[in-house]
Scaffold this motif. Structure first.
Motif, PDB file in Angstrom:
ATOM      1  N   UNK A   1      95.825  12.100  14.763  1.00 34.55           N
ATOM      2  CA  UNK A   1      95.413  13.455  15.149  1.00 34.55           C
ATOM      3  C   UNK A   1      93.903  13.510  15.396  1.00 34.55           C
ATOM      4  N   UNK A   2      93.141  12.886  14.500  1.00 35.10           N
ATOM      5  CA  UNK A   2      91.686  12.861  14.665  1.00 35.10           C
ATOM      6  C   UNK A   2      91.318  12.179  15.980  1.00 35.10           C
ATOM      7  N   UNK A   3      91.989  11.042  16.261  1.00 31.31           N
ATOM      8  CA  UNK A   3      91.657  10.290  17.472  1.00 31.31           C
ATOM      9  C   UNK A   3      92.054  11.080  18.717  1.00 31.31           C
ATOM     10  N   UNK A   4      93.162  11.817  18.618  1.00 35.39           N
ATOM     11  CA  UNK A   4      93.661  12.539  19.775  1.00 35.39           C
ATOM     12  C   UNK A   4      92.832  13.792  20.058  1.00 35.39           C
ATOM     13  N   UNK A   5      92.441  14.514  19.010  1.00 34.96           N
ATOM     14  CA  UNK A   5      91.739  15.782  19.208  1.00 34.96           C
ATOM     15  C   UNK A   5      90.269  15.590  19.579  1.00 34.96           C
ATOM     16  N   UNK A   6      89.722  14.371  19.354  1.00 34.92           N
ATOM     17  CA  UNK A   6      88.337  14.047  19.756  1.00 34.92           C
ATOM     18  C   UNK A   6      87.315  15.061  19.243  1.00 34.92           C
TER      19      UNK A   6
ATOM     20  N   UNK B   1      76.788  26.556  24.371  1.00 32.14           N
ATOM     21  CA  UNK B   1      77.571  26.436  23.133  1.00 32.14           C
ATOM     22  C   UNK B   1      77.972  24.999  22.823  1.00 32.14           C
ATOM     23  N   UNK B   2      78.210  24.208  23.858  1.00 28.31           N
ATOM     24  CA  UNK B   2      78.673  22.839  23.616  1.00 28.31           C
ATOM     25  C   UNK B   2      77.589  22.014  22.941  1.00 28.31           C
ATOM     26  N   UNK B   3      76.370  22.084  23.471  1.00 31.71           N
ATOM     27  CA  UNK B   3      75.321  21.278  22.838  1.00 31.71           C
ATOM     28  C   UNK B   3      74.915  21.859  21.491  1.00 31.71           C
ATOM     29  N   UNK B   4      75.168  23.168  21.301  1.00 31.97           N
ATOM     30  CA  UNK B   4      74.843  23.758  20.000  1.00 31.97           C
ATOM     31  C   UNK B   4      75.749  23.205  18.919  1.00 31.97           C
ATOM     32  N   UNK B   5      76.960  22.865  19.270  1.00 35.18           N
ATOM     33  CA  UNK B   5      77.957  22.517  18.285  1.00 35.18           C
ATOM     34  C   UNK B   5      78.135  21.019  18.108  1.00 35.18           C
ATOM     35  N   UNK B   6      78.063  20.262  19.200  1.00 33.05           N
ATOM     36  CA  UNK B   6      78.377  18.837  19.106  1.00 33.05           C
ATOM     37  C   UNK B   6      77.268  18.055  18.423  1.00 33.05           C
ATOM     38  N   UNK B   7      77.634  17.035  17.706  1.00 31.51           N
ATOM     39  CA  UNK B   7      76.651  16.153  17.095  1.00 31.51           C
ATOM     40  C   UNK B   7      75.965  15.314  18.161  1.00 31.51           C
ATOM     41  N   UNK B   8      74.860  14.700  17.790  1.00 35.23           N
ATOM     42  CA  UNK B   8      74.104  13.885  18.727  1.00 35.23           C
ATOM     43  C   UNK B   8      74.889  12.685  19.239  1.00 35.23           C
ATOM     44  N   UNK B   9      75.954  12.339  18.519  1.00 30.22           N
ATOM     45  CA  UNK B   9      76.685  11.141  18.895  1.00 30.22           C
ATOM     46  C   UNK B   9      77.661  11.367  20.047  1.00 30.22           C
ATOM     47  N   UNK B  10      77.896  12.644  20.373  1.00 26.73           N
ATOM     48  CA  UNK B  10      78.923  12.921  21.369  1.00 26.73           C
ATOM     49  C   UNK B  10      78.559  12.316  22.714  1.00 26.73           C
ATOM     50  N   UNK B  11      79.442  11.494  23.258  1.00 30.61           N
ATOM     51  CA  UNK B  11      79.155  10.905  24.556  1.00 30.61           C
ATOM     52  C   UNK B  11      79.255  11.941  25.674  1.00 30.61           C
ATOM     53  N   UNK B  12      78.586  11.645  26.784  1.00 33.61           N
ATOM     54  CA  UNK B  12      78.484  12.588  27.901  1.00 33.61           C
ATOM     55  C   UNK B  12      79.856  13.096  28.361  1.00 33.61           C
ATOM     56  N   UNK B  13      80.849  12.186  28.417  1.00 35.12           N
ATOM     57  CA  UNK B  13      82.144  12.615  28.963  1.00 35.12           C
ATOM     58  C   UNK B  13      82.810  13.665  28.066  1.00 35.12           C
ATOM     59  N   UNK B  14      82.551  13.565  26.741  1.00 38.67           N
ATOM     60  CA  UNK B  14      83.121  14.554  25.821  1.00 38.67           C
ATOM     61  C   UNK B  14      82.486  15.915  26.079  1.00 38.67           C
TER      62      UNK B  14
END
Lengths: 516, 306, 338
Positions: free
Chosen positions: A112-117, C37-50
């Motif tokens: 679930x963790x891997x899928x929900x990203x 909102x996306x950059x406010x919430x996501x951690x620094x590790x989030x890759x661009x595609x996410x």
């Protein structure tokens, strides 16, 4: 007269209510916030703390230490290459909703963790290739490659915690527990969450189905404060029994002197540092980075801004972690105006045309003291007449976007580790891919090779040698400049005992108890 | 309450600056004789403003400390001979931060009020004078903004623009444009009906001429009063924004920001960090209010009754 | 009655363009703001595609105009949408916070009128005496006190030096508000449950915020009451009643004040937005979990739909109050032609 009497009666009733309660209920105050009540999505200290108490991992930490011990798994084995971990689960456990705990629930939760990203999903996806169910009580993790610190990942990170498939939705995150089947969070931990009111209160009650020793305190109310000042007053007046994160320096020094309170001081792996954008800003010149780094006067900062409660830090690897060395002290020093002047005049800067740059900070994300940190840094850096600093600030959402877009040449960051290993303090900023994620954009083939080597090695001494080398090279590049390391303070009323928080910063509420 | 009484008629016949000044002067001295208290309110306002303006122009005459000097004294010491208002948590002199902080708040408030006046007045004049569909649309927009709590809009704009002196000025200015617009438009509408304006129109005077020669001079007296009261309001809005933390970055002394800083030291008994900056905001706002009140009582005879 | 109903409908229709103007303004301001909102919430590790994927999910990569049309469509169905930061309906936090703000403004208003009207009447009766000037001086001073400073001073005096009143929040730390929370109006909730200990606690928490708000706004009402009372006291029928030998107190409080109240009611409508602005600052100073704090928190997080929702609710709040004031005015003053 009559009115006055009823007021008195009221006050008395209030007082009685307060004392009767204090026996079985502990009120815990904090200025932190709960972000998302879903282990697949939350990525912050406080929410993780709650998960640590209402859920359990396959492994855990012995309270107050960084020693990994069995939890939901009775034991585990590793293959020779260090790429496959097999966990043997406890038998006969049930989630609070009655769902039995088996290898399938473990696989379901990880999948679930891997899928929900979600935000913390990289802690799984970067290391785990797949999870296999061997038999109902045996589960095998196949990893991407050898990961020497995998047990710490499993022990400390809620994304690895098993959840009940009958309650958590498979296809989306939950934030409000009331939308769950049954209306509440269920887990395998010592507590269960019985009431959730965002930014106001969370009520945890002892979980009768918990496999371990039942918690001493039956009910814990977590009370959310908007500011530290109010929390401090509430503690002094006995409205709360315990205050954890984050009090202001002046409050801490006052409370330490209060005879009605216990103080617990914990060396925190939280570090603060100055970052430079190394790819296209003026700071692509490493000599400029060194000059600014040399001007920072750490003892002055910790004294002025933090009233001596923080510790000057001379390496990116925090004090207390194996392999820490003080390289910045010898290489650049503190408030080293002479060195900075030498570098800058060599680069052609003069008093008339000084080196000017923007220094950024973010005013609330790292607490209320940040404005003062900006004030002090500006003054310290400008002690060198060849530099002119303009201090700028932006709220976290803007700040993050700006460093990702290379819009800030120099900016302040802070770091809580994702896993307790020097790798998370070095490669996280200097290895090409990770560095871009923090807006530093440092890239160096030699450094990358060293990190790859360390990440694949299973030999502790070999890894220690590499971290030592990296720390020694750090002041030369000065892609980031360490400033200080935090201390965490927990204050409790005198009748509270059992505060045990180790280096992984996990706060086990079931250890707390009242004494006479 | 006869609509054509007072100032309007005096200046209606033919506008001459010298005559207007003389009339104004007459009115002031007359007021001074008749209404002692009102006169003193005006004088007190002027004195307060003059004192603070002097402070912004020659800060070094008032203090020998620099506002950012964190080694001015020991940290968090109560007021003493060396530090009149004590020192803050970094060891900076609170009085010196008051002196230099006056520049920020006064500058922002005056600039913002001027900006709103410069947008609101012409817009109100033209809109009220021309009428028609354009007037309706502009009025609707202005009324909508006016009826909404100004601070909320200022917060939205300040958050959008980010911290900074110019940004906060813009955020404050946005809030007050409708104030001038509504005032000026309303007056324009009523003056438009007056005989002398209709006469000017009838003899074929050009519209800009009518606006500039007959309407504007009649509007300006009220605008002066409102401008002064508006600065008082802008002072409080600026202080509120920086108190909330939307105002200015570190490194610029500012009363509102010092106040929000001082708030954290309140339970430690550090009363001087919140008392003085707040007191100064109040005094400065009071200065402009008194000036406005005094002016309005003198320029608007009806209100003198009270 | 029909007259009032028609007037009512007319006024309701008139608020729609106002809401529209404010909404458009805020919608554009939010989108122009740096950060999302996306950059406010996501951690620094989030890759661009996410990041891109999340933006697509939230519809943030569409042109602003299209987003605007979508939002209006949603709004037409009475739907404020979902938060972009937390997985929740926008209406959820608003429903939780609005009662807090209403409770605060209501009690603030009571204090304001409780101080403003008696002082104003007093000043008008003692016109041009030391008392009159004293009261007017008070009105002017109070008008110039920043709300938040007033709050800080009250906190310092009655919370720290003489710790009588709590200085933050709506209930004490040991009281679980969800035990009695039904309507969100805690005074009402505790009363309905008959829980007087909790009611006492809730009222104690209201004292300082309500006085902060009330005192700072009382200045306006002192001046207004005084001016109107002076008008009324000169009127023929007051003179007549006096001549008839009606006791002075009765003349002042019964006859004169009743008439002077009409313009005060109108002023109440105009001052209401000042009250709300003051409430935001009071909420920040006293950690009051109301709409103002919600607005600030969500602006920092760039939670567009929630911020828009809060603004709409504020605007509605203001219009509803001014509508009520107008109707009350129409009822009590027969001269008004509707």
């Amino acid at each position: 007269m009559k009115r006055r009497f009823s007021l008195l009666a009221l006050a008395f009733a209030l007082l009685c209510a307060g004392t009767a309660w204090a026996q079985s209920t502990l009120v815990y105050g904090t200025t932190d916030k709960v972000t998302v009540m879903d282990p697949a999505s939350a990525y912050d200290q406080h929410t993780w703390d709650i998960f640590q108490n209402i859920d359990k991992g396959l492994l855990g930490y012995e309270p107050g230490t960084d020693k990994v011990v069995p939890a939901l798994a009775e034991r585990y084995t590793v293959n020779k290459e260090g790429t496959e971990y097999t966990f043997y689960l406890r038998h006969g456990l049930k989630f609070t909703d009655g769902t039995p705990f088996t290898a399938d629930t473990v696989k379901w939760s990880i999948d679930r963790v891997m899928r929900l990203k979600g935000d913390p999903s990289w802690l799984v996806t970067q290391f785990v290739k797949e999870v296999q169910v061997v038999d109902p009580y045996t589960v095998k993790f196949i990893l991407m490659g050898p990961t020497p610190f995998f047990p710490t990942l499993v022990a400390g990170n809620p994304p690895y915690f098993p959840l009940s498939p009958n309650v958590y939705p498979a296809d989306h995150f939950i934030t409000n527990p009331s939308e769950l089947k049954g209306g509440a969070l269920v887990g395998l931990g010592p507590y269960k969450c019985t009431s959730f009111k965002r930014d106001e209160e969370v009520v945890l009650d002892a979980n009768p189905d918990y496999y371990g020793p039942p918690p001493h305190i039956k009910r814990i109310i977590i009370r959310y404060f908007d500011d530290a000042t109010t929390m401090r007053l509430a503690l002094e007046r006995g409205e709360i029994d315990l205050a954890y994160k984050t009090l202001n320096p002046s409050d801490i020094s006052d409370l330490q002197k209060n005879p009605k309170l216990n103080t617990f001081k914990i060396a925190s792996p939280f570090i603060r540092f100055l970052c430079f954008e190394c790819s296209q800003s003026v700071f692509q010149n490493k000599e400029l980075r060194q000059a600014i780094g040399a001007l920072i006067n750490r003892p002055e900062i910790t004294q002025k801004v933090y009233l001596g409660q923080a510790i000057p830090l001379y390496s990116m690897v925090p004090i207390g972690m194996a392999g820490h060395t003080d390289n910045f002290k010898a290489a650049l020093g503190d408030g080293n105006v002479k060195l900075a002047e030498k570098i800058l005049s060599k680069l052609g800067y003069t008093r008339e045309s000084p080196f000017a740059f923007d220094l950024w900070y973010t005013p609330t994300h790292y607490g209320d003291t940040e404005v003062n940190l900006g004030d002090v840094l500006k003054q310290e850096i400008e002690r060198c007449p060849l530099v002119k600093v303009t201090v700028k600030s932006a709220e976290w959402a803007t700040y993050k976007q700006q460093f990702n877009n290379k819009q800030m040449p120099a900016y302040l960051l802070g770091w809580y580790p994702d896993y307790i290993d020097p790798d998370d303090y070095t490669a996280a900023f200097a290895q090409t891919a990770a560095s871009a994620g923090e807006g530093i954009f440092f890239s160096n083939k030699k450094w990358d090779d060293l990190f790859t080597q360390e990440q694949q090695s299973l030999v502790p001494s070999e890894r220690a040698k590499i971290f030592k080398e990296v720390q020694a090279m750090w002041p030369g590049e000065s892609l980031t400049v360490p400033i200080f390391q935090g201390n965490l303070f927990i204050f409790t009323r005198k009748n509270v005992e059992g505060v045990k928080i180790g280096p992984p910063l996990i706060f086990n509420y079931d250890q707390l108890r009242f004494v006479k | 309450m006869n609509a054509t009484s007072g100032g309007r008629e005096i200046r209606a016949a033919k506008y001459s600056p010298a005559g207007a000044v003389a009339a104004l002067f007459r009115r002031f001295s007359e007021a001074a004789r008749r209404y002692r208290i009102e006169w003193w309110i005006l004088v007190a306002g002027v004195v307060v403003i003059a004192a603070i303006v002097t402070m912004t122009l020659f800060p070094h005459l008032f203090t020998h400390f620099r506002p950012e000097d964190m080694n001015a004294g020991p940290q968090m010491k109560p007021p003493s001979a060396a530090h009149l208002m004590g020192t803050d948590n970094l060891g900076r002199d609170v009085w010196s931060r008051i002196v230099y902080g006056a520049q920020t708040i006064l500058g922002v408030a005056i600039a913002a009020s001027l900006a709103s006046a410069l947008i609101g007045i012409p817009l109100g004049l033209v809109s009220g004078f021309s009428g028609g569909f354009g007037d309706k649309v502009i009025s609707l927009i202005m009324d909508s903004i006016y009826s909404f709590p100004g601070l909320i809009l200022a917060i939205a704009f300040a958050a959008m623009l980010g911290p900074g002196v110019i940004n906060i000025t813009v955020a404050v200015a946005v809030v007050y444009v409708p104030t001038y617009f509504r005032l000026v438009r309303g007056q324009t509408l009523s003056i438009k009906q007056e005989l002398y304006v209709e006469a000017a129109n009838a003899i074929g005077a050009r519209r800009p001429t009518v606006l500039a020669k007959y309407i504007f001079p009649n509007v300006i007296a009220t605008v002066v009063v409102v401008f002064s009261l508006n600065i008082a309001d802008a002072i409080m809005t600026e202080a509120a924004l920086s108190y909330i933390g939307l105002g200015l970055p570190a490194g610029i002394p500012d009363w509102g920001m010092d106040l929000s800083m001082g708030k954290k030291f309140l339970p430690s008994g550090v009363w001087w960090m919140i008392t003085y900056p707040g007191l100064m905001i109040m005094i400065l706002a009071l200065g402009f209010t008194m000036l406005g009140e005094g002016l309005s009582e003198i320029l608007n005879p009806r209100l003198q009754e009270y | 009655m029909r007259r009032i109903l028609n007037y009512f409908l007319m006024r309701v229709l008139l608020t729609i363009p106002m809401l529209f103007v404010l909404l458009t303004l805020v919608f554009v301001v939010l989108r122009v703001m740096p950060g999302d909102p996306v950059s406010a919430m996501l951690g620094g590790h989030a890759p661009e595609y996410v990041i891109q994927q999340k933006k697509a999910e939230l519809g943030l990569n569409k042109p602003i105009f299209e987003q605007y049309i979508d939002y209006l469509g949603q709004l037409a169905h009475g739907d404020l949408g979902n938060s972009m930061i937390f997985v929740e309906r926008v209406s959820h936090p608003i429903a939780q916070r609005l009662p807090a703000t209403i409770e605060l403004t209501l009690f603030g208003l009571i204090v304001t009128l409780g101080i403003g009207i008696p002082l104003g009447v007093r000043a008008s009766r003692k016109r041009r005496t030391a008392q009159d000037f004293g009261i007017r001086f008070y009105a002017n001073i109070v008008y110039c006190i920043p709300v938040f400073w007033m709050g800080l001073i009250l906190q310092m005096v009655f919370g720290v030096l003489l710790p009588i009143f709590p200085i933050a929040g709506r209930v004490g730390a040991r009281i679980i508000s969800s035990d009695f929370d039904r309507t969100g109006f805690y005074v009402l909730d505790t009363l309905m449950k008959g829980n007087f200990a909790d009611l006492g606690d809730v009222l104690m928490h209201l004292v300082l915020p309500a006085f902060t708000l009330g005192i700072t706004l009382s200045g306006v009402f002192v001046r207004l009451t005084r001016a109107n009372m002076l008008d009324v006291l000169k009127s023929d029928y007051v003179l007549a009643s006096r001549a008839r030998g009606v006791p002075e107190r009765r003349v002042v409080y019964k006859h004169a004040l009743k008439n002077a109240l009409i313009p005060i009611v109108t002023m109440l409508g105009l001052q209401f937005s000042a009250l709300l602005a003051g409430a935001i600052l009071t909420e920040t100073t006293f950690s009051w979990p109301g709409m103002g704090r919600l607005l600030l928190e969500r602006i920092y997080l760039r939670d567009y739909p929630t911020v828009q929702g809060v603004i709409i609710v504020y605007a509605l709040f203001v219009s509803v109050v001014s509508l009520i004031v107008d109707i009350v005015y129409a009822i009590i003053d027969p001269r008004v032609q509707l």
